[in-house]
Design a protein around this motif. Sequence first.
Motif, short mmCIF file in Angstrom:
data_model
loop_
_atom_site.label_atom_id
_atom_site.label_comp_id
_atom_site.label_asym_id
_atom_site.label_seq_id
_atom_site.Cartn_x
_atom_site.Cartn_y
_atom_site.Cartn_z
N ILE A 49 0.84 -1.20 0.00
CA ILE A 49 0.00 0.00 0.00
C ILE A 49 0.88 1.25 0.00
O ILE A 49 0.62 2.21 -0.73
CB ILE A 49 -0.95 -0.01 1.22
CG1 ILE A 49 -1.97 -1.14 1.08
CG2 ILE A 49 -1.64 1.35 1.39
CD1 ILE A 49 -2.75 -1.43 2.35
N MET A 50 1.93 1.23 0.80
CA MET A 50 2.84 2.37 0.88
C MET A 50 3.52 2.63 -0.47
O MET A 50 3.59 3.77 -0.93
CB MET A 50 3.87 2.14 1.98
CG MET A 50 4.78 3.32 2.23
SD MET A 50 6.51 3.09 1.78
CE MET A 50 6.82 1.38 1.84
N LEU A 51 3.98 1.57 -1.14
CA LEU A 51 4.61 1.74 -2.45
C LEU A 51 3.63 2.30 -3.46
O LEU A 51 3.97 3.19 -4.24
CB LEU A 51 5.17 0.41 -2.95
CG LEU A 51 6.47 -0.10 -2.36
CD1 LEU A 51 6.83 -1.44 -2.96
CD2 LEU A 51 7.60 0.88 -2.55
N SER A 52 2.40 1.81 -3.45
CA SER A 52 1.37 2.31 -4.37
C SER A 52 1.08 3.78 -4.10
O SER A 52 0.91 4.57 -5.04
CB SER A 52 0.07 1.51 -4.21
OG SER A 52 0.27 0.20 -4.60
N THR A 53 1.02 4.16 -2.84
CA THR A 53 0.77 5.55 -2.48
C THR A 53 1.89 6.45 -2.96
O THR A 53 1.63 7.53 -3.52
CB THR A 53 0.60 5.69 -0.95
OG1 THR A 53 -0.48 4.84 -0.53
CG2 THR A 53 0.32 7.12 -0.55
N GLN A 55 3.82 5.98 -5.50
CA GLN A 55 3.73 6.08 -6.95
C GLN A 55 2.58 7.00 -7.36
O GLN A 55 2.70 7.77 -8.30
CB GLN A 55 3.56 4.70 -7.58
CG GLN A 55 4.81 3.86 -7.51
CD GLN A 55 4.61 2.45 -8.03
OE1 GLN A 55 3.50 2.00 -8.24
NE2 GLN A 55 5.72 1.74 -8.23
N SER A 56 1.46 6.93 -6.64
CA SER A 56 0.30 7.76 -7.00
C SER A 56 0.53 9.24 -6.71
O SER A 56 -0.14 10.09 -7.29
CB SER A 56 -0.95 7.27 -6.28
OG SER A 56 -0.87 7.55 -4.90
N LEU A 57 1.46 9.55 -5.83
CA LEU A 57 1.78 10.95 -5.52
C LEU A 57 2.63 11.59 -6.61
O LEU A 57 2.90 12.79 -6.55
CB LEU A 57 2.48 11.05 -4.17
CG LEU A 57 1.65 10.71 -2.94
CD1 LEU A 57 2.52 10.67 -1.70
CD2 LEU A 57 0.50 11.69 -2.78
N GLY A 58 3.07 10.80 -7.56
CA GLY A 58 3.88 11.33 -8.65
C GLY A 58 5.32 11.60 -8.25
O GLY A 58 6.03 12.35 -8.92
#
Length: 113
Positions: A49-53, A55-58
């Motif tokens: 979840i942390m890695l996805s977050t 990445q989603s923050l750009g």
Amino acid sequence: MSFQELLNRMMSVKGVEAVAFLDHEGEAILTCSTNNSEHLKILGAYQGIMLSTLQSLGLPPTRTVITSYDQLSVLTHYLKDGYFICALLSKDLNYASVQFAFEEIYALIKEEL
């Protein structure tokens, strides 16, 4: 070399207590641990979840993240195609030395993916 053999090599590094190979949903595909790996599976899901977050923050692509807790640390390394590795480390372990020791193993895993 099988994924299990590669995880076993990671476990041979002093201070590494557990290692998991996980998919893009944080689901543990393989684990290797000196004791119960349930903690690792749960932490791995949170690390996913942390890695996805991140990445989603750009933010610039982050390959390795260290999360420190009171009694241990978690090294999370993004491989490719959503796959990543989580390793539970002794709290006093030198992260840079572990990361260096894992570099060849990361490369071998990426070849197999």
